[in-house]
Design a protein around this motif. Structure first.
Motif, short mmCIF file in Angstrom:
data_model
loop_
_atom_site.label_atom_id
_atom_site.label_comp_id
_atom_site.label_asym_id
_atom_site.label_seq_id
_atom_site.Cartn_x
_atom_site.Cartn_y
_atom_site.Cartn_z
N GLY A 47 46.50 46.80 33.46
CA GLY A 47 45.70 47.65 34.00
C GLY A 47 45.40 47.40 35.56
N PRO A 48 44.43 47.93 36.51
CA PRO A 48 44.33 47.63 37.92
C PRO A 48 43.30 46.16 37.88
CG PRO A 48 43.72 49.29 37.26
CD PRO A 48 44.69 49.46 36.63
N MET A 49 42.34 46.73 36.75
CA MET A 49 41.52 45.26 36.75
C MET A 49 41.87 44.01 36.29
SD MET A 49 38.37 46.36 38.10
CE MET A 49 37.68 45.65 37.76
N ALA A 86 41.49 50.47 27.13
CA ALA A 86 41.19 51.01 28.76
C ALA A 86 42.29 50.28 29.56
CB ALA A 86 39.72 51.96 28.98
N PHE A 87 43.23 51.57 30.14
CA PHE A 87 44.63 50.89 30.52
C PHE A 87 44.11 50.23 31.72
CE2 PHE A 87 47.11 51.29 34.33
CZ PHE A 87 48.53 50.83 33.66
N ILE A 88 42.80 50.90 32.20
CA ILE A 88 42.22 50.36 33.41
C ILE A 88 41.60 48.85 33.08
CG2 ILE A 88 39.47 51.16 33.06
CD1 ILE A 88 39.38 51.94 36.66
N ASN A 89 41.14 48.81 32.16
CA ASN A 89 40.30 47.12 31.92
C ASN A 89 41.82 46.08 31.64
OD1 ASN A 89 37.64 47.34 32.86
ND2 ASN A 89 37.71 49.50 31.13
N SER A 90 42.44 47.18 30.82
CA SER A 90 44.11 46.20 30.89
C SER A 90 44.42 45.17 31.05
CB SER A 90 45.06 47.40 30.00
OG SER A 90 46.19 46.43 29.67
#
Length: 232
Positions: A168-170, A161-165
């Motif tokens: 991504g931000p994370m 997932a991009f948010i955890n990529s």
């Protein structure tokens, strides 16, 4: 208020420059002596990646199969020659194939920020990077299986997932925190070993720098909020 902020920023840059002066001097000396930092080595489609060349390398429009390894990892050492075969097989694919896969490897023990960005928890681990789409390989550790994953089976694997990529931000936040931690440790070693400061004084210097950075952030946020309130 603005004058105080400017003074704090100047002090921060002075301490940061003091801590890294020797590193810059070493690099300059190496260049003068004809011994610049060595370029990434590549053999049979296999590239050594690090934090300096990673993003520029994988943004070349190709798909990348990337291994994170550690020099002390016995599994990594045993698989080293097989990974070279993976690179060779992917390099020997017919030229008419639209999907070209380059192969890279990252020393996760040395590149902690990059490994943290990919949430690496064990070695070896493999990722397929296609633009901002990242898939982690969890299959059998063999030449044919990795080649098939990079060219065909990747479609059956759900992307991170991009948010955890890592892109991504994370992922960026993990990398930033690890990088900051490494810089603090490097600065501490520099002050103690190169400048002959006592551990206590080195800790005070770094603690003061950290406090100043915190104050700068607070003042900056306050100034932004103040200007916004005046506009409203």
């Amino acid at each position: 208020m603005k004058q105080i902020a400017l003074l704090l920023i100047a002090a921060q840059f002075f301490i940061q420059g003091f801590c890294y002066a020797e590193e810059a001097e070493t690099k300059s000396s190496s260049a003068v002596n004809g011994s610049p930092v060595p370029a990434p080595k590549s053999t049979q489609n296999l590239f050594q990646l690090n934090s300096r060349n990673f993003d520029s390398s994988i943004s070349d429009g190709n798909v990348w199969l990337v291994e994170f390894y550690a020099p002390w990892c016995s599994h990594c050492m045993r698989f080293e020659k097989q990974y070279q075969q993976v690179a060779q097989k992917l390099n020997d694919l017919p030229e008419e194939k639209e999907r070209r896969v380059k192969v890279g490897k990252v020393d996760g023990a040395a590149e902690k920020a990059l490994a943290s960005r990919f949430s690496v928890r064990g070695y070896p681990v493999f990722f397929l990077v296609d633009g901002w789409t990242v898939r982690e390989y969890e299959g059998q550790r063999s030449v044919d299986a990795l080649v098939k994953f990079a060219t065909e089976d990747y479609e059956n694997v759900e992307p991170i997932a991009f948010i955890n990529s890592p892109f991504g931000p994370m992922g960026q936040l993990r990398s930033l925190l690890m990088s900051m931690g490494s810089r603090v440790l490097d600065s501490y070693d520099y002050l103690v070993e190169k400048k002959s400061l006592t551990p206590a004084i080195a800790s005070i210097v770094l603690g003061g720098a950290g406090i100043m950075m915190g104050v700068i952030v607070i003042i900056s946020v306050g100034l932004l909020l103040e200007s916004k309130l005046k506009k409203d």
